[in-house]
Design an enzyme around this catalytic site. Structure first.
Site, short mmCIF file in Angstrom:
data_model
loop_
_atom_site.label_atom_id
_atom_site.label_comp_id
_atom_site.label_asym_id
_atom_site.label_seq_id
_atom_site.Cartn_x
_atom_site.Cartn_y
_atom_site.Cartn_z
N GLU A 59 0.83 -1.22 0.00
CA GLU A 59 0.00 0.00 0.00
C GLU A 59 0.87 1.27 0.00
O GLU A 59 0.54 2.27 0.62
CB GLU A 59 -1.02 -0.04 1.13
CG GLU A 59 -1.89 -1.29 0.99
CD GLU A 59 -3.28 -1.20 1.54
OE1 GLU A 59 -3.75 -0.08 1.83
OE2 GLU A 59 -3.92 -2.26 1.65
N1 CAA Z 1 -6.18 12.04 -4.38
C1 CAA Z 1 -6.68 12.51 -5.55
N2 CAA Z 1 -5.95 12.63 -6.66
C2 CAA Z 1 -4.67 12.24 -6.60
C3 CAA Z 1 -4.08 11.75 -5.42
C4 CAA Z 1 -4.90 11.65 -4.27
N3 CAA Z 1 -4.45 11.18 -3.10
N4 CAA Z 1 -2.78 11.46 -5.66
C5 CAA Z 1 -2.56 11.77 -6.95
N5 CAA Z 1 -3.71 12.25 -7.50
C6 CAA Z 1 -3.88 12.74 -8.86
C7 CAA Z 1 -2.95 13.92 -9.10
O1 CAA Z 1 -3.54 15.14 -8.66
C8 CAA Z 1 -2.75 13.89 -10.58
O2 CAA Z 1 -3.85 14.49 -11.23
P1 CAA Z 1 -3.62 15.77 -12.22
O3 CAA Z 1 -2.82 15.21 -13.37
O4 CAA Z 1 -5.01 16.17 -12.58
O5 CAA Z 1 -2.86 16.79 -11.44
C9 CAA Z 1 -2.79 12.40 -10.91
O6 CAA Z 1 -3.48 11.77 -9.82
C10 CAA Z 1 -1.40 11.80 -11.04
O7 CAA Z 1 -0.73 12.03 -9.82
P2 CAA Z 1 0.82 12.29 -9.71
O8 CAA Z 1 1.28 13.19 -10.80
O9 CAA Z 1 1.12 12.70 -8.31
O10 CAA Z 1 1.38 10.83 -10.03
P3 CAA Z 1 2.80 10.19 -9.83
O11 CAA Z 1 3.09 9.36 -11.02
O12 CAA Z 1 3.78 11.23 -9.42
O13 CAA Z 1 2.54 9.14 -8.61
C11 CAA Z 1 2.39 8.41 -6.34
C12 CAA Z 1 2.08 9.50 -7.37
C13 CAA Z 1 1.98 9.00 -5.00
C14 CAA Z 1 3.85 8.06 -6.31
C15 CAA Z 1 1.52 7.16 -6.67
O14 CAA Z 1 1.93 6.56 -7.87
C16 CAA Z 1 1.54 6.11 -5.56
O15 CAA Z 1 0.84 6.25 -4.56
N6 CAA Z 1 2.31 5.02 -5.77
C17 CAA Z 1 2.27 3.88 -4.84
C18 CAA Z 1 1.21 2.90 -5.24
C19 CAA Z 1 0.78 2.01 -4.12
O16 CAA Z 1 0.54 2.45 -2.99
N7 CAA Z 1 0.63 0.74 -4.42
C20 CAA Z 1 0.14 -0.19 -3.46
C21 CAA Z 1 -0.52 -1.33 -4.15
S1 CAA Z 1 -2.05 -1.80 -3.46
C22 CAA Z 1 -1.67 -2.91 -2.23
O17 CAA Z 1 -0.57 -3.04 -1.77
C23 CAA Z 1 -2.87 -3.60 -1.72
C24 CAA Z 1 -2.63 -4.91 -1.05
O18 CAA Z 1 -2.93 -5.94 -1.63
C25 CAA Z 1 -2.19 -4.95 0.35
#
Ligand code: CAA
Length: 380
Positions: free
Chosen positions: A363
């Site tokens: 996550e």
């Molecule tokens: N709420 C709303 N919108 C959001 C947001 C949020 N929390 N975070 C990002 N966005 C939006 C941004 O505003 C952006 O929109 P715009 O283009 O309109 O501005 C769009 O989404 C893209 O966002 P970023 O440019 O910030 O994207 P990024 O490529 O820089 O990535 C990141 C951001 C935070 C690194 C994201 O990729 C991330 O969280 N990565 C980790 C993924 C993760 O947690 N994976 C876990 C897998 S699930 C799991 O583990 C479940 C299980 O089985 C236990």
């Protein structure tokens, strides 16, 4: 400000504690050894309301708040983090995602069964080449008339082999980047849906982690969640709540290890006295307790933010970052306090140490939490 739990919260916490002691503890070492997934426990936890903790009762949920959720998660995780991740994913990723962003038909068809434990859910975002870099989705969902055709691979999916309902994130329009991503509801019985082999893991070995393959899976357009192109935002918002669940899991792993270490240190004698009387051990206990309490306040603050309707992206990332660090560091200390016995399975702390590691990875890794926190600081 009130640091006391309400009577209702204490009752909920005690019910989870009783369940963990009577139902989870007896088979936990065997499930870890044999990588046995406790499917029968899903129904039992469903009957207690643990599978849809925050879901509105009109959809079969318990209608509790996020504080109750973290109290339950902490108690389950003290004993069995494999059972608690199943609860966390079902509650904060699948049920929350459907209740907040799903249509009424989707809620009636799926949420009502997921919230009671009749169905189990999985959340499918990670891919071989899209883990932390979640916008780089290779799984495609191409619209064809009244349905979508889904192709691709998802990795490390919790509940992967045992779930009934899968929320799958896929790219519909690559040119639009993160705005071309959608989320879909898939059922395991759909043609072209393949469950790959189970992963042989370091920790949470009782949880069921698989690779999934989609070969031309035909999904009705009614199964898309939310507006076209809203899937990445859906995943991010849902994961913010998921991180509160994993933070409380880490808190439970840490506090479970602390409780075992405290008890052991009062029983085990060395140099003519119980080892807790040696400052080397007493100071370890002091550090553990202090940092676990600090983690608890961060976890509670994130849950409180959610209950108040505040934005909890930053507070959930902070809670997960810190609680998972505390879990990793203090489960190692709990093993050290147990000495040779800490290396032996029947004392439980070695399993908690192995289970702790994943809380720094899934996550969103600790490094991803720092991205979320720092971006929020620099933006605000
Ligand atoms: N709420 C709303 N919108 C959001 C947001 C949020 N929390 N975070 C990002 N966005 C939006 C941004 O505003 C952006 O929109 P715009 O283009 O309109 O501005 C769009 O989404 C893209 O966002 P970023 O440019 O910030 O994207 P990024 O490529 O820089 O990535 C990141 C951001 C935070 C690194 C994201 O990729 C991330 O969280 N990565 C980790 C993924 C993760 O947690 N994976 C876990 C897998 S699930 C799991 O583990 C479940 C299980 O089985 C236990």
């Amino acid at each position: 400000m009130d640091f006391n739990l309400s009577e209702e919260h204490i009752m909920i916490r005690d019910a989870a504690r009783d369940f963990a002691q009577t139902e989870l503890l007896p088979g936990v070492i065997e499930r870890d050894n044999k990588q046995k997934f406790p499917k029968e426990l899903v129904k039992k936890m469903g009957a207690l309301g643990f599978m849809g903790i925050m879901v509105d009762p009109k959809y079969g949920g318990s209608g509790m708040d996020a504080i109750s959720y973290v109290l339950i998660m902490e108690e389950l995780s003290k004993i069995d983090a494999s059972a608690s991740v199943m609860v966390s994913v079902n509650n904060s990723l699948v049920c929350y995602g459907l209740e907040t962003y799903g249509s009424e038909e989707q809620k009636q068809k799926y949420l009502t069964k997921l919230a009671t434990g009749e169905f189990l859910g999985a959340f499918c975002l990670s891919e071989p080449e899209a883990g932390s870099d979640a916008t780089s989705q290779r799984t495609t969902a191409i619209k064809k008339g009244d349905h979508y055709i889904i192709n691709g691979t998802k990795n490390w999916i919790t509940n992967g082999g045992s779930a009934d309902v899968y929320l799958v994130i896929a790219q519909t329009d690559r040119d639009k980047g993160s705005h071309g991503i959608n989320a879909f509801i898939l059922e395991k019985s759909m043609e072209g849906f393949h469950v790959g082999p189970k992963e042989d893991k370091l920790g949470i070995r009782g949880s069921d982690t698989h690779t999934l393959q989609f070969n031309d899976v035909k999904v009705p357009k009614e199964n898309r969640i939310g507006a076209n192109g809203s899937g990445f935002r859906f995943a991010m918002k849902t994961l913010s709540g998921g991180r509160i669940g994993i933070a409380s899991q880490a808190l439970g792993i840490a506090s479970g290890a602390y409780e075992l270490a405290l008890k052991y240190s009062k029983e085990r004698k060395a140099f003519g006295t119980e080892i807790c009387n040696h400052q080397a051990i007493a100071f370890k206990l002091a550090d553990m307790y202090t940092e676990i309490e600090a983690a608890r306040y961060l976890v509670m603050k994130a849950a409180w933010d959610k209950d108040q309707g505040n934005n909890y992206d930053k507070s959930s990332a902070m809670a997960k970052l810190y609680a998972s660090k505390v879990a990793m560091e203090h489960t190692v200390e709990a093993v050290q306090i147990h000495g040779g016995n800490g290396f032996v399975k029947e004392y439980h702390v070695e399993r908690l140490m192995r289970d702790a590691k994943i809380t720094q990875i899934y996550e969103g890794t600790s490094e991803i939490q720092k991205i979320v926190i720092s971006r929020s600081l620099l933006r605000d």
